[in-house]
Enzyme design. Structure first.
Site, PDB file in Angstrom:
ATOM      1  N   THR A  14       0.891  -1.233  -0.033  1.00 27.18           N
ATOM      2  CA  THR A  14       0.226  -0.023   0.138  1.00 27.18           C
ATOM      3  C   THR A  14       0.895   1.331   0.065  1.00 27.18           C
ATOM      4  O   THR A  14       0.536   2.184  -0.596  1.00 27.18           O
ATOM      5  CB  THR A  14      -0.840  -0.104   1.201  1.00 27.18           C
ATOM      6  N   ASP A  58       1.355  -6.734  -4.358  1.00 25.08           N
ATOM      7  CA  ASP A  58       0.768  -6.864  -3.133  1.00 25.08           C
ATOM      8  C   ASP A  58       1.247  -7.977  -2.524  1.00 25.08           C
ATOM      9  O   ASP A  58       1.335  -8.991  -2.946  1.00 25.08           O
ATOM     10  CB  ASP A  58      -0.883  -7.020  -3.602  1.00 25.08           C
ATOM     11  N   SER A  59       1.329  -7.763  -1.168  1.00 25.81           N
ATOM     12  CA  SER A  59       2.144  -8.684  -0.360  1.00 25.81           C
ATOM     13  C   SER A  59       1.297 -10.059  -0.164  1.00 25.81           C
ATOM     14  O   SER A  59       1.626 -11.160   0.137  1.00 25.81           O
ATOM     15  CB  SER A  59       2.460  -8.134   0.906  1.00 25.81           C
ATOM     16  N   SER A  60      -0.134  -9.864  -0.690  1.00 26.97           N
ATOM     17  CA  SER A  60      -0.795 -11.130  -0.733  1.00 26.97           C
ATOM     18  C   SER A  60      -0.279 -12.272  -1.587  1.00 26.97           C
ATOM     19  O   SER A  60      -0.639 -13.266  -1.788  1.00 26.97           O
ATOM     20  CB  SER A  60      -2.363 -10.918  -1.030  1.00 26.97           C
ATOM     21  N   THR A 167       2.223 -10.026  14.435  1.00 35.40           N
ATOM     22  CA  THR A 167       1.144 -10.627  13.772  1.00 35.40           C
ATOM     23  C   THR A 167       0.593  -9.371  13.231  1.00 35.40           C
ATOM     24  O   THR A 167       0.322  -8.309  14.120  1.00 35.40           O
ATOM     25  CB  THR A 167       0.208 -11.276  14.860  1.00 35.40           C
ATOM     26  N   THR A 279      -0.584 -22.241  20.249  1.00 30.78           N
ATOM     27  CA  THR A 279      -2.200 -21.756  20.865  1.00 30.78           C
ATOM     28  C   THR A 279      -2.712 -20.902  19.883  1.00 30.78           C
ATOM     29  O   THR A 279      -2.012 -20.041  19.143  1.00 30.78           O
ATOM     30  CB  THR A 279      -1.802 -20.981  22.443  1.00 30.78           C
ATOM     31  N   GLN A 280      -4.072 -20.865  19.888  1.00 31.90           N
ATOM     32  CA  GLN A 280      -4.767 -19.673  19.163  1.00 31.90           C
ATOM     33  C   GLN A 280      -4.894 -18.614  19.792  1.00 31.90           C
ATOM     34  O   GLN A 280      -5.278 -17.399  19.167  1.00 31.90           O
ATOM     35  CB  GLN A 280      -6.497 -20.637  18.899  1.00 31.90           C
ATOM     36  N   CYS A 281      -4.540 -18.621  21.053  1.00 31.86           N
ATOM     37  CA  CYS A 281      -4.567 -17.270  21.886  1.00 31.86           C
ATOM     38  C   CYS A 281      -3.755 -16.182  21.262  1.00 31.86           C
ATOM     39  O   CYS A 281      -2.657 -16.630  20.767  1.00 31.86           O
ATOM     40  CB  CYS A 281      -4.322 -17.438  23.246  1.00 31.86           C
TER      41      CYS A 281
END
Ligand code: ASP
Length: 345
Positions: A14, A58-60, A167, A279-281
């Protein structure tokens, strides 16, 4: 002190996009236009050169081959520059920064990833400040002349993070990244304050940079949720093409305690797959000794991911399983702290 020299590596994202008048979608523009928007770059007290990737992406669209290209660009220019600033889209920036942290061995110079939420040509852009502070951090030296931050980092919204701890957490706030399990390595206010206690410095300086470009991408992520079916789990756990499976577990690394579930995990581990518990946390660590549910996983041969992010876990597995096929060594290294990616008690 000698004038610092920085290489800006522009890959897309972007920060360097503008609206296509026909479709209104954002499309990348070239680096000269970024320089026009940030004339301050030319006024810096250090030498700044730039290279642009072709095509800008685009970093995707980031793939492991892109990381290899980035590593090679850094390696080819390593002796000529004191630091590197990588302009990159935010969507997969944490994956790229995690991957490079493992792929660049003996790194002694800063590699600072940055980007923006608003294109650099827009009035309220966050791109200018992100870019200017990243350059300043890449130039920063300790009193002994060595780099202040010889690590792969992400700088965003006045915070400098270890890249493999981050993240992307917001798709719209200027504060787009979080490093939930490690405080920032630096914060930019009137001054840039470095948290030297947690920056990792080499034990001995002067080692040759090596790049590890063999990555094994046969990694799958199995996110647990109440109701996940046997057939979905079996399709992942018994798939002969998959070498490693990251199980995204609940809380402190917990998973169902049913015999049916545990026997699947055990069978997969017995097939020689590396199974890692993450972990999902968003914050906190896996501790397989806390609850019976976690203990069972440990007994079945699952490796603790400790407080690793999912991005870093994927990158670490790509790197380790590309580097060796020795099952025991991968298991051992997976539970070691290689680049500051996990906290070991
Ligand atoms: N889609 C963009 C990218 O990751 C978003 C951004 O740069 O913030 O390339």
């Amino acid at each position: 002190m000698k004038k610092q020299s920085i290489l800006l590596i522009y890959t897309g994202g972007t920060i360097g996009m503008k609206e296509d008048p026909e479709t209104q979608a954002l499309k990348p523009f070239n680096f000269e236009q970024i320089q026009d928007e940030v004339p301050e770059i030319r006024k810096f007290g250090c030498e700044i050169d730039s290279v642009s990737f072709n095509p800008l992406i685009d970093s995707s669209d980031v793939e492991p081959s892109f990381w290899v290209k980035l590593c090679k660009t850094i390696q080819e220019n390593y002796d000529r520059y004191d630091g590197f600033v990588v302009l990159h889209g935010t969507d997969t920036m944490s994956y790229s920064a995690s991957a490079l942290s493992f792929m660049l061995e003996n790194l002694e110079k800063p590699v600072i990833f940055t980007g923006s939420q608003l294109p650099i040509g827009m009035l309220r852009t966050d791109g200018k400040e992100n870019l200017i502070s990243s350059i300043e951090i890449a130039c920063a030296r300790r009193e002994d002349g060595h780099a202040m931050v010889p690590e792969v980092c992400i700088f965003f919204d006045s915070q400098l993070f270890r890249g493999n701890r981050t993240t992307k957490y917001s798709s719209e706030n200027f504060r787009a990244f979080k490093s939930a399990n490690l405080p920032p390595l630096a914060e930019a206010g009137i001054h840039i304050k470095y948290n030297k206690k947690i920056i990792i410095y080499p034990e001995t300086w002067g080692k040759k940079l090596e790049i590890k470009t063999t990555l094994n991408t046969s990694v799958a992520v199995m996110k647990l949720f109440p109701g996940i079916t046997d057939s979905i789990m079996e399709a992942i756990l018994y798939n002969p093409e998959i070498k490693s499976v990251i199980i995204e577990t609940y809380g402190a690394g917990n998973a169902p305690t049913s015999q049916g579930f545990l026997s699947k995990i055990k069978r997969s581990a017995d097939m020689g797959k590396i199974i890692v518990n993450v972990t999902q946390c968003q914050a906190g660590s896996v501790n397989m000794g806390t609850y019976e549910a976690g203990l069972y996983l440990e007994k079945a041969g699952v490796i603790s991911g400790h407080d690793i992010t999912i991005e870093a876990a994927i990158a670490k597995l790509f790197f380790l399983t590309g580097y060796t096929s020795d099952f025991k060594e991968i298991k051992y290294l997976m539970s070691r702290n290689l680049r500051g990616e996990i906290t070991l008690e």
